[in-house]
Design a protein around this motif. Structure first.
Motif, PDB file in Angstrom:
ATOM      1  N   SER A  63     -19.206 164.112 139.397  1.00 54.24           N
ATOM      2  CA  SER A  63     -18.285 162.621 139.474  1.00 54.24           C
ATOM      3  C   SER A  63     -19.297 161.958 138.776  1.00 54.24           C
ATOM      4  N   PRO A  64     -19.211 161.669 137.482  1.00 50.49           N
ATOM      5  CA  PRO A  64     -19.525 160.499 136.713  1.00 50.49           C
ATOM      6  C   PRO A  64     -19.529 159.152 137.199  1.00 50.49           C
ATOM      7  N   ARG A  65     -18.362 158.664 138.526  1.00 55.22           N
ATOM      8  CA  ARG A  65     -17.456 157.254 139.199  1.00 55.22           C
ATOM      9  C   ARG A  65     -17.333 157.184 139.806  1.00 55.22           C
ATOM     10  N   THR A  66     -18.175 156.351 140.610  1.00 50.90           N
ATOM     11  CA  THR A  66     -17.788 155.500 141.879  1.00 50.90           C
ATOM     12  C   THR A  66     -17.120 154.382 142.127  1.00 50.90           C
ATOM     13  N   VAL A  67     -16.649 153.587 143.448  1.00 43.04           N
ATOM     14  CA  VAL A  67     -16.679 152.202 143.131  1.00 43.04           C
ATOM     15  C   VAL A  67     -17.544 151.456 144.449  1.00 43.04           C
ATOM     16  N   VAL A  68     -17.927 150.750 144.444  1.00 42.35           N
ATOM     17  CA  VAL A  68     -18.575 149.921 145.308  1.00 42.35           C
ATOM     18  C   VAL A  68     -18.038 148.461 145.860  1.00 42.35           C
TER      19      VAL A  68
END
Length: 87
Positions: A63-68
């Motif tokens: 998974s190349p995306r994350t939310v922080v």
């Protein structure tokens, strides 16, 4: 905000572009490269919610995306679990 990019087996991902996009805070899209240990960081990030996107190298999947969420006075840590090398 900091993080470390590594394959599931622990090998670091060097020179991977990591892009920071503000979702709720003012600011501009910014890109940094991970270093030889897989570490990356963004300094002086305003409080808010951000999306981080990786430009994964050929042969790596996950998974190349994350939310922080960044809060004032704290160092936010980004995680990209399950990065795998594919044959």
């Amino acid at each position: 905000m900091t993080g470390r990019l590594a394959l599931r087996g622990g090998a670091a991902l060097d020179q991977v572009p990591v892009t920071l996009d503000p979702l709720t805070a003012d600011g501009e899209r910014t890109t940094r490269l991970s270093d030889g240990s897989g570490w990356f960081g963004f300094a002086h990030v305003e409080p808010g919610v951000y999306r981080l996107t990786l430009d994964l190298p050929e042969g790596v999947t996950g998974s190349p995306r994350t939310v922080v969420r960044v809060t004032k006075g704290r160092i936010a840590e980004a995680e990209f679990p399950l990065l795998l090398e594919v044959p």
